[in-house]
Design an enzyme around this catalytic site. Structure first.
Site, short mmCIF file in Angstrom:
data_model
loop_
_atom_site.label_atom_id
_atom_site.label_comp_id
_atom_site.label_asym_id
_atom_site.label_seq_id
_atom_site.Cartn_x
_atom_site.Cartn_y
_atom_site.Cartn_z
CD GLU A 132 -3.65 7.35 0.79
OE1 GLU A 132 -4.84 7.01 0.87
OE2 GLU A 132 -2.77 6.90 1.56
CG HIS A 191 -2.08 0.76 7.03
ND1 HIS A 191 -2.74 1.89 7.46
CD2 HIS A 191 -1.76 1.00 5.74
CE1 HIS A 191 -2.81 2.77 6.47
NE2 HIS A 191 -2.22 2.24 5.40
CG ASP A 251 -1.67 1.27 1.45
OD1 ASP A 251 -1.76 2.08 0.52
OD2 ASP A 251 -2.17 1.47 2.59
CG ASP A 256 -4.53 3.24 -2.24
OD1 ASP A 256 -3.76 2.31 -1.88
OD2 ASP A 256 -4.58 4.34 -1.65
ZN LIG Z 1 -3.01 3.47 0.13
#
Ligand SMILES: [Zn+2]
Length: 349
Positions: free
Chosen positions: A224, A325, A190, A245
């Site tokens: 972002e 994440h 990401d 994304d």
């Molecule tokens: Zn992202």
């Protein structure tokens, strides 16, 4: 017309290199410059930078169709030095929403303002099992209890400052990239995976001698993860914006690592029905494996542009990323699907 072939070896090589460039939000310039250098080999593109440092690549085409844009972000989660402790170790302030437990024992680079790199690792302040026993596992993993142990001799704040470290220095977590059986496991897929999708689509089209059906702007965003990356840098003549994304993979999600996903709704709201329909029709026409999904804890750069007043039709597509994440993973099948979808869009009238 069939879509051009994707050079998968090139794709994976480019993505691995990009993943290995530290680029937390606010310190993403080396990654933007890397993408800029890669895109500079295509003379179809006109490269410019926004004042904020984002890269905009314009592929100008003679066409009556209104221009479109795609955006993907190269900045990642990370941290800065918040405080130098009396024991010489560092307290951190997070950039974006990384969870402390996911970086416990991770290697880091501290980038000093004078341009030096100092190695270290993230530990809880009750790390030694022989000192704290079972108590260590009860310590809350939070900003007050996580610290960076530097791999240089220092036992005091003064000694650490003498190394050239100061408050606000960038701290980047190791991505730990591995490629196995088509799976790519790394932090910060990401959204570097999608930047690679965009670059691979441009390369495949250019090498096949194809051009987009309309003028297209490729916006490589650098803010972002803090919520406002693409708020600026999309020209006002653009009528459609496709955000590329990651798709959310996990319990309760429709997305997986082998498909691309069209996000209908996320935490930032609902996307544009007309452009969604167009994206679905393109996927079906070109047999691109895709899902539709809804993301709960998510907002995109396209929505940042909408919030900033951007008047475009907006869609969000991307490959499924497991454990986002956190220590992320995806598969080349999902990446190929996304790259094909981008090319199908670029070629569509
Ligand atoms: Zn992202």
């Amino acid at each position: 017309m069939p879509l051009p072939n994707i050079d998968q070896e090139y794709f994976v090589d480019f993505l691995v290199k990009l993943l290995n460039i530290a680029s937390p939000t606010g310190f993403a310039e080396p990654a933007v410059a890397f993408v800029e250098k890669e895109l500079s080999q295509f003379n179809q593109l006109q490269l410019t930078r926004t004042r904020k440092g984002a890269l905009v690549a314009k592929w100008a085409v003679e066409s009556d169709l209104t221009p479109a844009a795609l955006t993907a972000h190269v900045d990642t989660l990370g941290a800065v030095v918040k405080e130098i402790k009396s024991n010489g170790r560092l307290r951190l302030s997070r950039i974006g929403g990384i969870q402390w437990n996911t970086v416990e024992t991770e290697g880091v680079w501290v980038f000093t303002s004078k341009g030096e790199k100092i190695r270290g690792s993230v530990l809880v302040d009750t790390a030694s099992g022989h000192v704290h026993g079972a108590e260590g596992s009860k310590t809350l993993r939070d900003a007050d209890h996580m610290e960076v142990r530097l791999d240089v001799r220092t036992t005091s704040e003064k000694e650490t400052r003498e190394l050239g470290i100061s408050i606000g220095d960038c701290v980047a977590f190791d991505p730990r990239v591995e490629v196995t059986n088509g799976f790519i496991r790394s932090r910060f897929l990401d959204d570097k995976a999608c930047v690679a999708n965009v670059v691979a689509a441009i390369k495949s089209m250019a090498e096949a001698g194809l051009t987009p059906a309309r003028t297209v702007y490729f916006h490589i965003s650098n803010y972002e993860e803090v919520g406002h990356g693409a708020a600026a840098g999309i020209p006002s003549e653009v009528a459609e914006l496709v955000t590329v994304d990651m798709a959310v993979v996990g319990e309760g999600q429709e997305s997986d690592e082998f498909n691309a996903t069209l996000c209908i709704k996320d935490g930032g709201g609902v996307y544009h029905e007309g452009l969604n329909k167009k994206m679905r029709a393109l996927a079906e026409k070109h047999n691109i494996p895709y899902k539709t999904d809804v993301y709960t804890f998510y907002a995109s750069d396209g929505e940042a542009f909408w919030s900033a007043g951007g008047d475009v039709a907006l869609a969000l597509i991307g490959p499924g990323i497991d454990a986002s994440h956190n220590y992320e993973r995806t598969h080349t099948e999902g990446l190929v699907a996304t790259t094909n979808w981008i090319m199908a869009y670029l070629l569509s009238e």
